[in-house]
Design a protein around this motif. Structure first.
Motif, short mmCIF file in Angstrom:
data_model
loop_
_atom_site.label_atom_id
_atom_site.label_comp_id
_atom_site.label_asym_id
_atom_site.label_seq_id
_atom_site.Cartn_x
_atom_site.Cartn_y
_atom_site.Cartn_z
N PHE A 126 0.82 -1.22 0.00
CA PHE A 126 0.00 0.00 0.00
C PHE A 126 0.85 1.26 0.00
CE2 PHE A 126 1.04 -0.30 4.42
CZ PHE A 126 0.92 0.96 4.95
N ARG A 127 2.12 1.13 0.38
CA ARG A 127 3.02 2.28 0.33
C ARG A 127 4.38 1.79 -0.17
NH1 ARG A 127 3.31 3.55 6.55
NH2 ARG A 127 2.73 5.61 5.74
N SER A 128 5.08 2.65 -0.88
CA SER A 128 6.41 2.29 -1.38
C SER A 128 7.43 2.46 -0.27
CB SER A 128 6.77 3.17 -2.58
OG SER A 128 6.74 4.54 -2.21
N LEU A 129 8.39 1.52 -0.21
CA LEU A 129 9.40 1.52 0.83
C LEU A 129 10.71 2.07 0.28
CD1 LEU A 129 8.79 -1.99 2.44
CD2 LEU A 129 7.94 0.22 3.24
N SER A 130 11.48 2.69 1.17
CA SER A 130 12.82 3.13 0.79
C SER A 130 13.73 1.92 0.60
CB SER A 130 13.38 4.07 1.85
OG SER A 130 13.54 3.36 3.08
N ASN A 131 14.90 2.16 0.06
CA ASN A 131 15.83 1.05 -0.17
C ASN A 131 16.21 0.35 1.13
OD1 ASN A 131 15.85 1.56 -2.91
ND2 ASN A 131 17.61 2.99 -2.77
N GLU A 132 16.45 1.15 2.18
CA GLU A 132 16.81 0.55 3.47
C GLU A 132 15.66 -0.26 4.04
OE1 GLU A 132 17.15 3.66 2.67
OE2 GLU A 132 19.33 3.98 2.57
N ASP A 133 14.45 0.30 4.00
CA ASP A 133 13.31 -0.44 4.52
C ASP A 133 13.01 -1.69 3.68
OD1 ASP A 133 12.89 1.24 6.62
OD2 ASP A 133 11.47 2.53 5.57
N GLU A 134 13.15 -1.59 2.37
CA GLU A 134 12.92 -2.75 1.51
C GLU A 134 13.92 -3.85 1.82
OE1 GLU A 134 11.00 -5.01 -1.29
OE2 GLU A 134 10.45 -2.99 -0.64
N LYS A 135 15.15 -3.45 2.04
CA LYS A 135 16.18 -4.42 2.38
C LYS A 135 15.88 -5.09 3.73
CE LYS A 135 21.22 -4.70 2.80
NZ LYS A 135 22.49 -3.91 2.78
N ALA A 136 15.53 -4.27 4.73
CA ALA A 136 15.18 -4.83 6.04
C ALA A 136 13.96 -5.74 5.94
CB ALA A 136 14.92 -3.69 7.02
N PHE A 137 12.99 -5.35 5.11
CA PHE A 137 11.76 -6.14 4.95
C PHE A 137 12.11 -7.54 4.42
CE2 PHE A 137 7.87 -7.49 2.88
CZ PHE A 137 6.89 -7.05 3.75
N LYS A 138 12.96 -7.60 3.39
CA LYS A 138 13.31 -8.89 2.80
C LYS A 138 14.14 -9.73 3.77
CE LYS A 138 13.14 -7.35 -2.01
NZ LYS A 138 13.90 -7.14 -3.27
N LYS A 139 15.05 -9.09 4.49
CA LYS A 139 15.85 -9.83 5.46
C LYS A 139 14.99 -10.42 6.58
CE LYS A 139 20.38 -7.67 4.97
NZ LYS A 139 21.48 -6.97 5.68
N LEU A 140 14.03 -9.64 7.03
CA LEU A 140 13.13 -10.15 8.07
C LEU A 140 12.33 -11.35 7.56
CD1 LEU A 140 11.83 -6.76 9.54
CD2 LEU A 140 13.26 -8.43 10.72
N GLN A 141 11.86 -11.27 6.31
CA GLN A 141 11.14 -12.41 5.73
C GLN A 141 12.03 -13.64 5.69
OE1 GLN A 141 9.51 -10.28 2.08
NE2 GLN A 141 7.92 -11.79 2.42
N ALA A 142 13.25 -13.47 5.19
CA ALA A 142 14.16 -14.62 5.06
C ALA A 142 14.52 -15.20 6.41
CB ALA A 142 15.41 -14.18 4.30
N MET A 143 14.79 -14.34 7.40
CA MET A 143 15.16 -14.85 8.72
C MET A 143 13.98 -15.57 9.38
SD MET A 143 17.26 -15.44 11.06
CE MET A 143 18.70 -14.62 10.44
N GLU A 144 12.76 -15.07 9.19
CA GLU A 144 11.60 -15.77 9.75
C GLU A 144 11.46 -17.15 9.14
OE1 GLU A 144 7.71 -17.31 10.35
OE2 GLU A 144 8.53 -16.73 8.40
N THR A 145 11.69 -17.26 7.85
CA THR A 145 11.62 -18.57 7.19
C THR A 145 12.67 -19.51 7.77
OG1 THR A 145 10.83 -17.49 5.18
CG2 THR A 145 11.68 -19.74 4.96
N ARG A 146 13.85 -19.00 7.98
CA ARG A 146 14.94 -19.83 8.53
C ARG A 146 14.62 -20.27 9.95
NH1 ARG A 146 21.24 -17.80 8.79
NH2 ARG A 146 22.08 -19.59 9.96
N LEU A 147 14.14 -19.34 10.78
CA LEU A 147 13.77 -19.70 12.14
C LEU A 147 12.63 -20.72 12.16
CD1 LEU A 147 13.86 -16.22 13.93
CD2 LEU A 147 15.53 -18.07 14.12
#
Length: 1283
Positions: free
Chosen positions: A728-749
């Motif tokens: 619903f809103r566009s993310l900055s590069n830093e937020d987009e990067k953090a968003f993807k890392k959080l997704q990947a780490m949740e999958t790993r956990l």
């Protein structure tokens, strides 16, 4: 009888009435003659006066020109006179008996059976059984009389006997005299308002006319008209009684069945037509006669065949005229009669005039044009309120046929989950019913009743309640229309409204109707909220919608509710755009909603109000839902999908997107959802995930099926992979990067958690995973604020996994290398950085992670948390003055001296005393400062173990608070944020204390919390913060089952804490030096704070002594503890400023007897040489407490010898103390009693241990003489035992 001739006419009528009603079995001929003369004078008026013997007479003697109130008073006087005459007549038994025997003999001589007219009295009884028995007796006797009369050849002989009434040309020539009298008497009786006379006399007339065929119908109609004629001179109650009497008489004739019998014998009879005309003419006289008159006609119609109705009833010219004028004048009873007669004859007729369409069918009846013509009739049906007029149920039966509604109910129930196919015939019939219902509702309810008076609005609510049991759930949107809901809200918004209770009753009926039907409940909730923009409960100040939502108990009902609310959210044009016509739909003294409601409309908009209610309501149904885990999980998934779709995503192409992977279609509103609503959806999504994540453990092989967090992450990834769907809103590069890392780490956990099974490690991973999910949503909710915290949390997760890094990471994320902070310190710093601006679900996830990892938290991490608690926003000049005190923190661990000095330095500026404790009142005056506080100037002991990076992470939020304080006048926002931050950190500390009650670090937490509580600036202006610290100290430390143990707990630390707490407990209460007349409120606040600090010091001392006692140290190692107490006693006896309570010391000696035993000799010396008489007397309790502990420990011989030895060693000091006491005996009686009590106990203990001789040996004669004079028998008894 001569005396009766001299009374006036009023008395004659009264006596006549009494002899006719109260003494019906006695008939007097002279009185009959007088009655005839009275009749000739008053013509036909006398017949009405004889209606029930005495009542009519009472009415007739009162002039009509008198006012109603005076007439009522005179009528009561006449009734009183009548009762007096009746009581006198009871005393004339012999004379009455002779008259009775004369009547009986006359009856026997005439050849007719005896008729007891006393039954007429019982016909007016309030008891139904008495009335029925009297009517049966009346009919039985008169039936026998008539049979004998019919067999007589010479009827003149029977009529020549004792007559009950004068001869009248009434047409009852074939009836016996008694029967003629009874008929006339019964007709007069139905006009009486006495007790239940109307009911009883009407019952008797019904049975009599139906049983004895000799009574002709035409004669009966003639008598009714003559006896109950309303003349122009009659007014008020008298005319009303006659009219009601005619109505009851006609009803009796109808129910007797004589009219039907005459029709069978003669089909051309005119009686039915005449009877109908008479009833309609009677109904036209008064409004209140219309409905019962129609009821009588309908009662007769039920007994007549269809042909008779058409040829006789409907042919009445009076009835035809009545029907013709009904629509103009508004006659609901004419409409009721027309509908019922049309139902019975089932033939179209022009006789009904404009009331019914020709030809008749429901579609034409409920057409808009015809309904409009019936508006006047239906509006006038309010005259019978609170009862609903009988025309409404008849209309409802025609409007809503049962067969069609049953089919519609089945269709609605099937449509709740899936589509339902209906036949064309069924569909067309339902459509016709819906069309007719809508026309009826729009014209009558909305277009007429709701726009009219209060009475008609009341009627509208009653009619809707009448409709509810017969309508299916699909009709609810029509019934609970915009106008009805607005009217309901207008009434309920003001309790003083005339219709307020009516509206409450309507809501109760509505709630009862939906009680066992979820489909109905959903329809009602949707209608109420749709037409109120989601604010029905707010405007009406009720809990209607909330209570309805709490009654969902089944999965099916929840699914239906969710689907309807989703449709309401997505579909455009859901909110009614009709303006509320307040002049027509509201009461004069009511408003639509409150001022706050109206203001809030402008900030969010009408449509967003309703959508916000949808967003809040969908998750709330889980609150009271009790389902099995599988069903509840399915409901949670539906809620999660709605919140995720509407809150996180938007469709770039159209408003519908189909996911082939999920096999679902998702919809969005045509207008873009506002950012405020998206934020609300995300917040509700966080709450939903927090409820699922708290307190649950991973289940082996069942994680994927019932784990809402995993389902959400898969759902999120699936929708993000759809090209036409975006966030619903566009993310900055830093937020987009953090968003993807959080997704990947949740999958790993998640993968790692499944491999751990049911171990504690799985719970830790699960807590971390849900924290990552909450942080991911927080990144979307507040972009740019959580990027660094997300990176640090991901690093911590990598370290906890202790596995090769599977994620792309940059060099700055690594913790490898020398000099890096410990992992748990980084975790604590990360959690603290997340706390200040996180949402409630986020804080819950943080606390859950801390709960699982707090066992491994190091001292540095704890000190950083405690440093936040001790941080304050004092002005710089005060801060600088106190910084020196903090450098000497080892000597002043609790900050006691700091608090005292700071209070003294600030008294002149703040006007506050040093002893304030009520945190809401203990606010030190704060002024805006022009420069930022140096962050390293406070709490030097906490800053000691931190490097620069750790300090920066710790103080980021604190620095922000100080900047806000600089920019804002007064610093209210900064202060509130700091207090909030402290409260959240206290929650973590409380978790730590709960999970680690026996660790040595508890002592460190205690000392810092106690220092924060004592310092008046720490809990600056926040009562909640002070109470929270107090609660943690009491519940989690002092009253905890476990306490710090082990070698790590140093005795020197305990001794220092004990010394400071004992000083704090004896610190005096200082009053202000600057303010001469402080307010009572401030004085009270200061005193309360002083008492709380003293209580804290006492509880702390007990707790520290418990820890010391548990170490089982030798006496030599406890010398410092003894020295502390000796210094305390020195100040207690030597300084008047000491506020140490003797009860506090007594409790210490009771709990830790070894302290009292060691201090016993010192206490005796100090007590003997005390300068203050008060302190000496007060200390006697302490001496006695120690003595009791010494004696109680000597149960066996060896113990007794040891205690005797100890006591003997202190005997000299005891003698000296008693000598001082008796020599300097107090003047106050209470203190003298304390001295005698103490001496008596000492003498008893000395005697018990056989130390009398030793005790008295060194007492000089003067002292003994004083003891004997002051103590009397106590000392004499001791001396006797010595001999």
């Amino acid at each position: 009888m001569g005396s009766l001739k001299r009374v006036n006419s009023v008395e004659e009528v009264v006596v006549k009435g009494q002899l006719d009603s109260a003494n019906d079995d006695v008939v007097s001929e002279p009185l009959e003659k007088k009655a005839r003369r009275e009749k000739k004078k008053n013509e036909k008026k006398k017949d009405v006066e004889m209606a029930d013997g005495g009542d009519a007479a009472a009415h007739s003697v009162i002039p009509n020109s008198i006012k109603p109130m005076e007439r009522r008073k005179k009528r009561k006087a006449v009734d009183k006179e009548r009762h007096r005459v009746a009581s006198e007549n009871e005393g004339r038994k012999p004379k009455q008996s002779s008259l009775e025997s004369h009547s009986a003999s006359s009856s026997t001589s005439s050849g007719l059976p005896e008729f007891h007219i006393s039954v007429f009295k019982d016909l007016a009884s309030a008891d139904v059984s008495v009335r029925e028995a009297a009517a049966e007796a009346l009919v039985t006797e008169l039936q026998e009389v008539q049979k004998v009369y019919d067999r007589l050849e010479k009827k003149e002989v029977a009529e020549g006997g004792l007559q009950l009434e004068a001869e009248k040309d009434d047409g009852l020539n074939n009836c016996a005299p008694s029967l003629r009298y009874a008929v006339r008497r019964l007709i007069r009786g139905v006009s009486s308002s006495r007790e239940c006379a109307r009911q009883g006399f009407a019952l008797g007339l019904t049975m009599l006319v139906g049983t004895i065929p000799s009574i002709q119908v035409d004669s009966l109609l003639k008598i009714i008209a003559n006896l109950l004629e309303v003349t122009s001179s009659m007014k008020g109650q008298e005319a009303r009684d006659c009219l009601l009497g005619r109505l009851f008489a006609y009803g009796a004739l109808s129910r007797s069945g004589r009219l039907t019998e005459d029709l069978i014998s003669d089909t051309n009879t005119l009686y039915i037509k005449e009877f109908t005309s008479l009833l309609i003419s009677l109904a036209a006289k008064k409004r209140y006669l219309q409905e019962p008159a129609v009821s009588v006609i309908l009662d007769l119609a039920d007994k007549l065949p269809t042909e008779a109705l058409m040829n006789h009833v409907l042919q009445s010219p009076v009835l035809h005229e009545w029907f013709e004028g009904a629509t103009e004048v508004g006659n609901p009873d004419a409409l009721l009669l027309a509908l019922k007669l049309r139902e019975k004859i089932s033939v179209d007729s022009l006789m009904f005039g404009k009331l019914l369409p020709h030809p008749f069918n429901p579609d034409k009846l409920f057409a808009t044009d015809h309904m409009s013509s019936l508006v006047n009739c239906l509006k006038e049906s309010t005259f019978c309120q609170p009862r609903v007029h009988n025309v409404w149920p008849v209309l409802v039966n025609i409007l809503l046929p049962d067969v069609v509604l049953q089919e519609e109910d089945a269709a609605t129930g099937s449509n709740s989950i899936k589509k339902h196919k209906k036949s064309r015939k069924c569909s067309s019939s339902i459509e016709d019913v819906v069309k007719n219902f809508q026309c009826f509702y729009e014209v009558i309810i909305e277009g007429s009743l709701l726009l009219s008076s209060h009475d008609r609005k009341h009627l509208a609510f009653d009619v809707v309640l009448l409709l509810l049991p017969r309508i299916p759930a699909s009709f609810v949107p029509i019934v609970l229309s915009y106008k009805l809901v607005q009217c309901l809200m207008d009434v309920l918004s003001t309790k003083d409204s005339w219709l307020y209770k009516v509206a409450l009753y309507f809501l109760k009926g509505l709630s009862d109707w939906v009680k066992y039907d979820d489909v109905r409940r959903v329809a009602v909730i949707v209608a109420l909220q749709k037409h109120s923009n989601g604010r029905f409960d707010c405007i009406t100040r009720t809990k209607t919608v909330k209570d309805l939502m709490a009654e969902f108990k089944t999965e099916t009902g929840c699914m239906v509710f969710i689907q309807n609310l989703v449709s309401m959210f997505v579909d455009e044009g859901h909110a009614s755009e009709e303006p509320s016509d307040q002049s027509q739909t509201t009461d004069d003294n009511s408003e639509i909603g409150s001022i706050e409601d109206k203001d809030s409309v402008g900030t969010l908009g009408n449509s967003d109000f309703l959508k916000s209610w949808v967003v809040e309501s969908i998750p709330s149904i889980l609150k009271y839902l009790k389902l099995d885990p599988e069903a509840k999980f399915r409901v949670q998934k539906e809620i999660l999908k709605f919140l995720a779709v509407q809150g996180l995503f938007s469709a770039s192409l159209g408003t519908e997107v189909t996911s082939f992977e999920l096999q679902e279609k998702f919809r969005w509103p045509k207008a873009a959802t506002s950012i405020a609503l998206c934020r609300m959806c995300i917040e509700q999504l966080q709450l939903l995930l927090a409820q699922k994540g708290e307190g649950s453990l991973a289940v082996a092989n069942g994680l994927e099926q019932n784990d809402l967090g995993s389902y959400f992450m898969r759902f999120l990834c699936t929708l993000r992979n759809i090209p036409s769907v975006s966030l619903f809103r566009s993310l900055s590069n830093e937020d987009e990067k953090a968003f993807k890392k959080l997704q990947a780490m949740e999958t790993r956990l998640s993968r790692e958690e499944r491999t751990c099974g049911l171990s504690i490690d799985a719970s830790k991973l699960r807590a971390l995973r849900y924290l990552l999910i909450q942080l991911l949503l927080q990144v979307l909710l507040r972009p740019g604020e959580f990027t660094e915290s997300a990176a640090e949390l991901i690093i911590c997760c990598k370290k906890f996994l202790a596995a090769p890094d599977l994620l792309d990471s940059s060099g700055e994320d690594e913790l490898d290398g020398d000099g890096t902070p410990e992992l748990m310190d980084v975790l604590v710093d990360t959690l603290l950085s997340l706390l200040p601006q996180s949402s409630a679900p986020m804080r819950s996830a943080i606390e859950q992670v801390f709960r699982y990892f707090c066992v491994d938290v190091r001292d540095d991490g704890l000190l950083r948390m405690l440093r936040v608690i001790k941080k304050d926003l004092k002005p710089a000049r005060h801060q600088d003055a106190e910084s020196e005190d903090h450098d000497d923190d080892d000597d002043d661990f609790l900050g006691i001296e700091e608090a005292e000095e700071s209070d003294e330095s600030e008294m002149g500026e703040t006007g506050e005393s040093d002893g304030q404790t009520d945190d809401s009142e203990a606010v030190v005056g704060v002024e805006a400062v022009g420069k930022e506080h140096p962050e390293g100037s406070d709490d030097s002991e906490s800053d000691g173990g931190m490097d620069d990076d750790a300090m920066f992470r710790m103080d980021t939020y604190l620095a922000q608070i100080f900047r806000e304080r600089k920019n804002q006048a007064g610093g209210e926002t900064a202060h509130a944020q700091l207090v909030l931050f402290k409260l959240r950190v206290l929650s973590l500390l409380e978790i730590y204390l709960h999970e680690n009650p026996g660790k040595p670090q508890v002592l460190m937490v205690y000392s810092n919390l106690a220092q924060a509580f004592v310092n008046p600036h720490t809990a600056e202006g926040s009562e909640q913060l002070g109470q929270r610290i107090w609660g943690i100290l009491q519940k989690k430390i002092f009253k905890a089952k476990d306490y710090p143990k082990g070698e790590a707990v140093e005795l020197s630390t305990l001794e220092s804490l004990l010394e400071k707490n004992l000083k704090l407990a004896s610190r005096p209460f200082k009053k202000k030096k600057s303010a001469s007349n402080p307010s009572k409120k401030k004085q009270s606040a200061s005193w309360n704070r002083h008492k709380m600090i003293a209580s804290l010091a006492q509880n702390s001392s007990f707790w520290i002594l418990k820890i010391i006692d548990a170490k089982n140290l030798p006496v030599s190692d406890l010398q410092r503890v003894f020295d502390i107490f000796q210094d305390l006693l020195v100040g207690y006896f030597g300084s008047k400023k000491s506020q140490l309570k003797s009860e506090f010391l007594k409790e210490i000696f009771r709990r830790r007897p070894w302290i009292g035993h060691h201090l016993f000799g010192f206490l005796l010396e100090k007590c003997g040489c005390a300068k203050s008489e008060f302190r000496r007397i007060e200390a006697l309790d302490l001496v006695m407490e120690i003595l009791k502990s010494l004696v109680s420990s000597s149960a066996n011989d060896s113990g007794r010898d040891a205690s005797k030895k100890i006591l003997k060693s202190h005997l000299r000091r005891l003698r000296h103390l008693i000598k001082e006491l008796v020599t300097n005996m107090p003047e106050k009686q209470s203190r003298r009693a304390e001295v005698r009590k103490f001496c008596g106990r000492v003498f008893q203990i000395v005697s018990t241990h056989n130390l009398n001789k030793s005790f008295l040996k060194d007492l000089d004669p003067d002292t003994q003489a004083v003891c004997e004079s002051q103590l009397g028998e106590l000392f004499v008894a001791l001396k006797k035992l010595e001999r």
